[in-house]
Design an enzyme around this catalytic site. Sequence first.
Site, PDB file in Angstrom:
ATOM      1  N   GLY A 182     -44.825  85.374  27.634  1.00 41.23           N
ATOM      2  CA  GLY A 182     -44.437  85.254  26.292  1.00 41.23           C
ATOM      3  C   GLY A 182     -44.470  86.952  26.089  1.00 41.23           C
ATOM      4  N   PRO A 183     -44.412  87.138  24.583  1.00 37.55           N
ATOM      5  CG  PRO A 183     -43.882  86.882  22.662  1.00 37.55           C
ATOM      6  CD  PRO A 183     -44.201  86.360  23.580  1.00 37.55           C
ATOM      7  NE  ARG A 184     -50.333  87.808  20.595  1.00 39.26           N
ATOM      8  CZ  ARG A 184     -50.717  88.783  19.623  1.00 39.26           C
ATOM      9  NH1 ARG A 184     -51.152  89.861  20.080  1.00 39.26           N
ATOM     10  NH2 ARG A 184     -50.753  88.236  18.410  1.00 39.26           N
ATOM     11  CB  ALA A 225     -35.626  81.832  28.761  1.00 41.06           C
ATOM     12  CB  CYS A 273     -36.128  91.005  68.096  1.00 42.43           C
ATOM     13  SG  CYS A 273     -36.759  89.676  67.133  1.00 42.43           S
ATOM     14  CD  GLU A 326     -33.570  90.746  65.076  1.00 40.87           C
ATOM     15  OE1 GLU A 326     -34.283  91.916  64.740  1.00 40.87           O
ATOM     16  OE2 GLU A 326     -34.103  89.812  64.691  1.00 40.87           O
ATOM     17  CD  GLU A 330     -41.662  81.014  35.046  1.00 35.86           C
ATOM     18  OE1 GLU A 330     -41.298  80.216  34.362  1.00 35.86           O
ATOM     19  OE2 GLU A 330     -41.661  80.440  36.269  1.00 35.86           O
ATOM     20  CB  CYS A 375     -40.188  93.090  65.623  1.00 42.07           C
ATOM     21  SG  CYS A 375     -39.674  91.565  66.674  1.00 42.07           S
TER      22      CYS A 375
END
Length: 372
Positions: A299-301, A161, A92, A60, A297, A83
């Site tokens: 893995g499967p477990r 991914a 602000c 602002e 990130e 704020c």
Amino acid sequence: MRDVAPSTEVDSVHMRRALALAHRGWGQTAPNPMVGAVVVAGGDVVGEGYHARYGEAHAEVVALQHAGKRARGSTMYVTLEPCAHHGKTPPCVDAVIAAGVARVVIAVRDPSAIARGGIDKLRAAGIHVDVGAEHEAALELNAPFFNAHASTRPWVTLKLALSADGRIADPTGQQRWITGVESRAEVHRLRANADAIAVGIGTVLADDPSLTVRDAAPPRVVPRRIVFDSSLRTPLDSALLRTAHDVPTTIVVPSLSRLGDRLEAVKRAGVRVLEAPSLDSALRTLREEEVRSLFVEGGPRLTGSLLRNSLVDRLIIFRSSAVLGDGAPAAFEFSPPGFASSLAGFRIVEERRFGDDLMTIYALEDVPCSPD
């Protein structure tokens, strides 16, 4: 929200611009939120600003400085309630009142009991205030910030991914990229706005990752690195342990007993070993240590464990056109039965292409809304 007012298309256009400005603070403002502001007078934009870095001027104030005398009688659009307290900078709301702004359009109230109150102060000064324009987008922008005021665990984003057939790694165990360069650069950008980046021990053993931000603008604070490793199998010569004195690194184990010399060797490498009997308790401890946003990130477990315990707020899938075949590990092999097919029922926050890959962000939980 108690005082949400219907927003006009003009309001939405200017608020979307304010949100775009706020995004420029990505990775630089935490633990403060990203905030953008636009000042409009006579139908023209006369000032713009955003919170560029923690401790520096708020959106602002920057927008009002750009507007100058043209701010008098104007409308200000701001993505978060101004704020009303003295922190790193003055309130602000005082600057908005002093500038003579006639109307303020706010996307969402501030959840902080310390900072909020700006709306009441603006109205007491005779300024017309409308709340709610682009409300959902404003919540999404600062989801970890809002979550931190409502939850005892971090905001958890799980990134996967995947191949076109839902596989997560080469069936031979050979290291290879499933997604393209553009997707990987986006992952680094996403990392930059997280307090911590986490993987499971399977990922450490298979990929020896560094878990740092490289192909993106450096964040103000380097994200912590977290490894969920029940038996403390992280190799002493892994990239994570070799650099643990330079980048804060934590290994989470369910129990410290029977780890013996291995525990001492890991600690000498500069690693903090956190004892937590469950994923939920680990996340709660990390939140107590000011980890508000956790980028996983998995893995499967680890993916399965997080999903089974309903500990994922946003699921980001980068899907490539590659086909890895039935012998490759499936991303949701250890997840709740039918989870992959259930994705069609979740709200899609964003869908975007990066090269040949499609990124889809699913909302598994709602962003906690500001209390009224």
